[in-house]
Design a protein around this motif. Structure first.
Motif, PDB file in Angstrom:
ATOM      1  N   PHE A  71     -17.770 -21.873 -71.564  1.00 33.55           N
ATOM      2  CA  PHE A  71     -17.959 -20.621 -72.319  1.00 33.55           C
ATOM      3  C   PHE A  71     -16.618 -19.991 -72.686  1.00 33.55           C
ATOM      4  CE2 PHE A  71     -22.299 -20.729 -70.603  1.00 33.55           C
ATOM      5  CZ  PHE A  71     -23.009 -20.392 -71.754  1.00 33.55           C
ATOM      6  N   ALA A  72     -15.710 -19.915 -71.708  1.00 31.34           N
ATOM      7  CA  ALA A  72     -14.422 -19.271 -71.974  1.00 31.34           C
ATOM      8  C   ALA A  72     -13.624 -20.039 -73.023  1.00 31.34           C
ATOM      9  CB  ALA A  72     -13.626 -19.159 -70.682  1.00 31.34           C
ATOM     10  N   LEU A  73     -13.597 -21.346 -72.879  1.00 29.20           N
ATOM     11  CA  LEU A  73     -12.817 -22.149 -73.816  1.00 29.20           C
ATOM     12  C   LEU A  73     -13.452 -22.155 -75.207  1.00 29.20           C
ATOM     13  CD1 LEU A  73     -10.318 -23.926 -73.973  1.00 29.20           C
ATOM     14  CD2 LEU A  73     -11.708 -25.868 -73.267  1.00 29.20           C
ATOM     15  N   GLY A  76     -12.797 -18.930 -76.857  1.00 26.86           N
ATOM     16  CA  GLY A  76     -11.372 -18.836 -77.182  1.00 26.86           C
ATOM     17  C   GLY A  76     -11.031 -19.634 -78.430  1.00 26.86           C
ATOM     18  N   ILE A  77     -11.589 -20.861 -78.505  1.00 34.92           N
ATOM     19  CA  ILE A  77     -11.342 -21.688 -79.701  1.00 34.92           C
ATOM     20  C   ILE A  77     -11.945 -21.023 -80.930  1.00 34.92           C
ATOM     21  CG2 ILE A  77     -11.877 -23.910 -80.787  1.00 34.92           C
ATOM     22  CD1 ILE A  77     -11.746 -25.168 -77.985  1.00 34.92           C
ATOM     23  N   ARG A  78     -13.127 -20.477 -80.764  1.00 36.51           N
ATOM     24  CA  ARG A  78     -13.804 -19.790 -81.887  1.00 36.51           C
ATOM     25  C   ARG A  78     -12.951 -18.615 -82.389  1.00 36.51           C
ATOM     26  NH1 ARG A  78     -17.959 -19.378 -85.654  1.00 36.51           N
ATOM     27  NH2 ARG A  78     -18.747 -17.272 -85.724  1.00 36.51           N
ATOM     28  N   SER A  81      -9.748 -20.242 -84.162  1.00 37.42           N
ATOM     29  CA  SER A  81      -9.887 -21.085 -85.355  1.00 37.42           C
ATOM     30  C   SER A  81     -11.021 -20.670 -86.301  1.00 37.42           C
ATOM     31  CB  SER A  81     -10.142 -22.527 -84.928  1.00 37.42           C
ATOM     32  OG  SER A  81     -11.405 -22.628 -84.284  1.00 37.42           O
ATOM     33  N   HIS A  82     -11.933 -19.852 -85.860  1.00 38.41           N
ATOM     34  CA  HIS A  82     -13.112 -19.450 -86.645  1.00 38.41           C
ATOM     35  C   HIS A  82     -13.989 -20.650 -87.016  1.00 38.41           C
ATOM     36  CE1 HIS A  82     -11.586 -15.399 -86.851  1.00 38.41           C
ATOM     37  NE2 HIS A  82     -10.427 -15.844 -87.361  1.00 38.41           N
ATOM     38  N   TRP A  83     -14.003 -21.689 -86.143  1.00 42.39           N
ATOM     39  CA  TRP A  83     -14.877 -22.843 -86.378  1.00 42.39           C
ATOM     40  C   TRP A  83     -16.278 -22.501 -85.898  1.00 42.39           C
ATOM     41  CZ3 TRP A  83     -11.293 -27.057 -83.858  1.00 42.39           C
ATOM     42  CH2 TRP A  83     -10.235 -27.341 -84.721  1.00 42.39           C
ATOM     43  N   ASN A  84     -17.189 -23.429 -86.206  1.00 45.68           N
ATOM     44  CA  ASN A  84     -18.560 -23.306 -85.747  1.00 45.68           C
ATOM     45  C   ASN A  84     -18.565 -23.301 -84.216  1.00 45.68           C
ATOM     46  OD1 ASN A  84     -21.272 -23.445 -85.261  1.00 45.68           O
ATOM     47  ND2 ASN A  84     -21.639 -25.227 -86.578  1.00 45.68           N
ATOM     48  N   CYS A  88     -16.805 -25.774 -80.963  1.00 45.64           N
ATOM     49  CA  CYS A  88     -15.952 -25.177 -79.930  1.00 45.64           C
ATOM     50  C   CYS A  88     -16.451 -25.530 -78.532  1.00 45.64           C
ATOM     51  CB  CYS A  88     -15.893 -23.668 -80.111  1.00 45.64           C
ATOM     52  SG  CYS A  88     -15.136 -23.168 -81.660  1.00 45.64           S
ATOM     53  N   PHE A  89     -17.782 -25.527 -78.332  1.00 48.99           N
ATOM     54  CA  PHE A  89     -18.333 -25.907 -77.033  1.00 48.99           C
ATOM     55  C   PHE A  89     -18.088 -27.387 -76.744  1.00 48.99           C
ATOM     56  CE2 PHE A  89     -20.709 -21.907 -76.950  1.00 48.99           C
ATOM     57  CZ  PHE A  89     -20.610 -21.604 -75.606  1.00 48.99           C
ATOM     58  N   LEU A  90     -18.184 -28.252 -77.739  1.00 49.94           N
ATOM     59  CA  LEU A  90     -17.913 -29.680 -77.540  1.00 49.94           C
ATOM     60  C   LEU A  90     -16.450 -29.916 -77.145  1.00 49.94           C
ATOM     61  CD1 LEU A  90     -19.942 -31.395 -80.402  1.00 49.94           C
ATOM     62  CD2 LEU A  90     -20.347 -31.528 -77.945  1.00 49.94           C
ATOM     63  N   LEU A  91     -15.545 -29.198 -77.756  1.00 52.76           N
ATOM     64  CA  LEU A  91     -14.131 -29.340 -77.412  1.00 52.76           C
ATOM     65  C   LEU A  91     -13.850 -28.881 -75.972  1.00 52.76           C
ATOM     66  CD1 LEU A  91     -12.367 -28.195 -80.707  1.00 52.76           C
ATOM     67  CD2 LEU A  91     -12.436 -30.493 -79.728  1.00 52.76           C
TER      68      LEU A  91
END
Length: 165
Positions: A71-73, A76-78, A81-84, A88-91
């Motif tokens: 969840f945190a990562l 954070g990625i979202r 980067s404003h990605w889907n 972000c959860f897969l990364l």
């Protein structure tokens, strides 16, 4: 000054004393070999336990960190980067799998070290080598007695030797 068995240095020891000293030394050698085997076995068990601990730690990291770290990562990625959100959860999951894989490799390396240790086999080979050396041991040849002058017999010399000791 005296020898380890208490006899004076330079004095000839009897066959019984020599046999007793050899028996004592052989007994001490066997006890030392057994102590060495125990020490090496203890070291191998310790390495195996460390390997098991590393595997357990890898599993614990993977299981307990996934929910919180994902969840945190992912968020954070979202934010960065404003990605889907699904990507972000897969990364974040891939990052956790990578950490667990590295800990698993550490566990494999420690397991190989523990397997390579073979302490008891080394001690058994050493004991067989010692037994082989002792089986092939031969007594030293005794020098021949020199020719005695007339009137002197070996019995007379032996009697003098006994009386002086």
């Amino acid at each position: 000054m005296s020898a380890p068995d208490g006899s004076p240095v330079g004095a000839e020891r009897s066959i019984g004393q020599l046999f007793a000293a050899a028996t004592t030394d052989l007994s001490a050698l066997v006890h030392d070999e057994i102590a060495l085997a125990k020490a090496q076995l203890k070291q191998d068990v310790k390495r195996g336990a460390m390997s098991g601990g590393a595997f357990s730690l890898a599993g614990a990291v993977l299981v307990f960190s996934l929910p919180m770290l994902n969840f945190a990562l992912a968020y954070g990625i979202r934010t960065w980067s404003h990605w889907n959100l699904a990507i972000c959860f897969l990364l974040s999951f891939a990052a956790n799998v990578l950490v667990a894989g590295l800990l698993g490799l550490v566990g494999v390396a420690l397991a190989k070290k523990a397997k390579k240790g073979q302490g008891p086999q080394k001690v058994a080979a050493s004991m067989k080598e010692t037994a082989g050396v002792l089986q092939n041991a031969k007594p030293h040849p005794r020098p021949e007695l020199p020719e005695l002058p007339e009137g002197r017999t070996p019995e007379a010399i032996e009697a003098v030797a006994r009386s002086s000791s």
